[in-house]
Design an enzyme around this catalytic site. Structure first.
Site, PDB file in Angstrom:
ATOM      1  N   PRO A 281      -8.020   0.745   3.759  1.00  0.00           N
ATOM      2  CA  PRO A 281      -8.152  -0.134   2.360  1.00  0.00           C
ATOM      3  C   PRO A 281      -7.291   0.796   1.440  1.00  0.00           C
ATOM      4  O   PRO A 281      -7.091   2.000   1.446  1.00  0.00           O
ATOM      5  CB  PRO A 281      -9.405  -0.058   2.016  1.00  0.00           C
ATOM      6  N   GLY A 282      -6.431  -0.020   0.666  1.00  0.00           N
ATOM      7  CA  GLY A 282      -5.693   0.498  -0.437  1.00  0.00           C
ATOM      8  C   GLY A 282      -6.111   0.029  -1.787  1.00  0.00           C
ATOM      9  O   GLY A 282      -7.067   0.463  -2.556  1.00  0.00           O
ATOM     10  N   ARG A 283      -5.860  -1.158  -2.062  1.00  0.00           N
ATOM     11  CA  ARG A 283      -6.090  -1.659  -3.341  1.00  0.00           C
ATOM     12  C   ARG A 283      -7.568  -1.883  -3.526  1.00  0.00           C
ATOM     13  O   ARG A 283      -7.981  -1.714  -4.673  1.00  0.00           O
ATOM     14  CB  ARG A 283      -5.655  -3.581  -2.853  1.00  0.00           C
ATOM     15  N   CYS A 349      15.819  -5.841 -19.889  1.00  0.00           N
ATOM     16  CA  CYS A 349      16.918  -6.920 -19.681  1.00  0.00           C
ATOM     17  C   CYS A 349      16.922  -7.645 -18.509  1.00  0.00           C
ATOM     18  O   CYS A 349      17.842  -7.809 -17.646  1.00  0.00           O
ATOM     19  CB  CYS A 349      18.405  -6.370 -19.939  1.00  0.00           C
TER      20      CYS A 349
END
Ligand SMILES: *Cc1c(COP(=O)(O)O)cnc(C)c1O
Length: 427
Positions: A281-283, A349
């Site tokens: 798992p990361g998130r 921009c």
């Protein structure tokens, strides 16, 4: 209260504090844009997952790319976690943060010989192999070192993860992993590999997954392949079920899977498997533990819409421009204001430098402090210096205290590697 119920649902609550730290005071002291992470929120997620896996022989290998700050990795190391890495840089960060090599797995479709060699030198647990060509590269590099590399084949189960196309990885058309048919041939021919021990399976079908069904489908396919391999005389020592657990980016909208339910699917699909289980798992561990603090620079009344121009931009947080991702944006001040509708943009921009369109917020004034929530994962780790904007500072919060874990990049540091074209040479 004057706000209508509709607006209550649209406008998330203000966030004056995080992990008992006053965010106004923090931003006044350290400036903006500023990433702030809650150590307690991360520990809580780790604890939830560890409890859900209770009784299983499992290692949680945190996906370093989600947030690779050394202090975050040190939190993971302190909780006994391993790491899922995708480069030599992540290997170095993980080791330097105290994550032992025997808890590190190496994923990714483009590992170079140099990276494979560095991982073998460190003694990592396992390579998640994505192609036949890579399998041969690992064999060659391991032979030169006179070592045997542990390898798992990354299965592409051809499952729709029901998530954004750019973070879906488990369909046949994606670049990741190999089909079960190809993996079957690898095992049939693996005796030719003297320096690779191919005894693992790996699957990772995508990210920000909010439904159990894709996990169930993918794991059932992997499980039946595992049973087939065992019958064919190929013992499987480890199964890596990947990452991908989704989080709540939008209050009242996203319904994440509970860790216990995910673990239930893993237990059911892999019942009877007595080898080692890996998760990546990361998130799930860090996303909701982070906010990006930013100030309103100005309010620009366009002909058709009002633009809220922030001092954070797409170079600090790419997810909205890259994935059309939603992040809740909330005022730090709880002071009541009438509501207004804004396109929330940064100063870069590019038209893509937009955090939100037609977002309903309490009316803002220049100088107001906002928190972009759910930015602990794939925020700072994906940041760039585009438009020559230095990397934002990062700070770890813990029970009313804070520690700077990345100081704001200076203009000098930003250009430090550049030089005039003077020392000409021919290759
Ligand atoms: C990115 C990645 C992960 C982590 O994904 P999350 O959605 O952050 O949990 C795990 N495993 C592999 C192979 C990855 O590429």
């Amino acid at each position: 209260m004057t706000a209508s119920p509709r607006h209550d649902a649209l406008v998330p609550d203000p966030q004056p504090t995080f992990d008992s730290v006053d965010l106004h005071a923090l931003a006044a002291r350290l400036g903006t844009p500023l990433y702030a992470y809650s150590a307690n929120a991360i520990r809580q997620r780790i604890g939830e997952l560890q409890r859900a896996l209770h009784g299983l022989d499992a290692t949680i290998c945190y996906a370093v790319k989600a947030n690779s700050n050394r202090a975050i990795l040190e939190l993971m190391a302190a909780a006994g976690l391993g790491a899922d890495i995708v480069s030599a840089g992540e290997l170095q960060r993980a080791l330097a943060s105290g994550i032992p090599a025997h808890r590190i797995v190496f994923s990714g479709v483009g590992k170079t010989d140099v990276e494979i060699d560095a991982a073998l030198a460190a003694g990592i647990a396992r390579f998640n192999v994505e192609s036949l060509d890579e399998l041969h590269a690992i064999e060659r590099v391991a032979a030169a070192r006179h070592v045997v590399a542990n390898a798992a084949v990354r299965i592409n189960p051809d499952v729709d993860a029901l998530t954004h196309a750019k973070i879906s990885t488990g369909r046949a058309e994606n670049k990741f992993g190999v089909s079960i048919a190809e993996a079957r041939r690898w095992f049939a021919e693996r005796r030719q590999l003297a320096n690779v021990r191919l005894d693992g399976l790996h699957v990772h079908i995508g990210s920000q997954i909010l439904e159990l069904e894709p996990f169930r489908l993918a794991l059932n396919r992997v499980a039946s392949f595992w049973r087939e391999l065992v019958h064919a005389g190929h013992p499987i020592a480890s199964i890596d079920v990947g990452g991908g657990l989704g989080v709540r980016y939008r209050a009242g909208h996203d319904e994440p899977i509970a860790a216990a339910d995910f673990a239930g699917v893993v237990r059911a699909a892999l019942a009877g498997f007595h080898g080692h289980l890996l998760l990546e798992p990361g998130r799930y561990l860090v996303a909701e533990a982070g906010v990006l603090l930013t100030r309103v620079l100005r309010i620009k009344e366009g002909t058709e819409r009002s633009f809220l121009v922030l001092d954070a931009a797409m170079n600090d947080l790419q997810r909205p421009s890259l994935y059309d991702a939603w992040h809740d944006i909330v005022p730090v001040s709880p002071e009541p204001r009438p509501l207004a509708t804004y396109d929330v943009v940064g100063p870069v921009c590019e038209t893509g430098d937009t955090f939100a369109r037609a977002r309903v917020l309490p009316a803002c004034e220049p100088g107001d402090l906002l928190a972009i929530q759910g930015t602990g994962a794939y925020g700072a780790s994906m940041a760039s210096t585009y438009n020559s904007r230095p990397l934002a500072a990062e700070v770890l919060l813990d029970d009313g205290r804070y520690a700077v874990i990345r100081r704001r990049q200076t203009l000098e540091e930003m250009v430090a590697g550049e030089q005039s074209a003077q020392d000409w040479a021919t290759p």
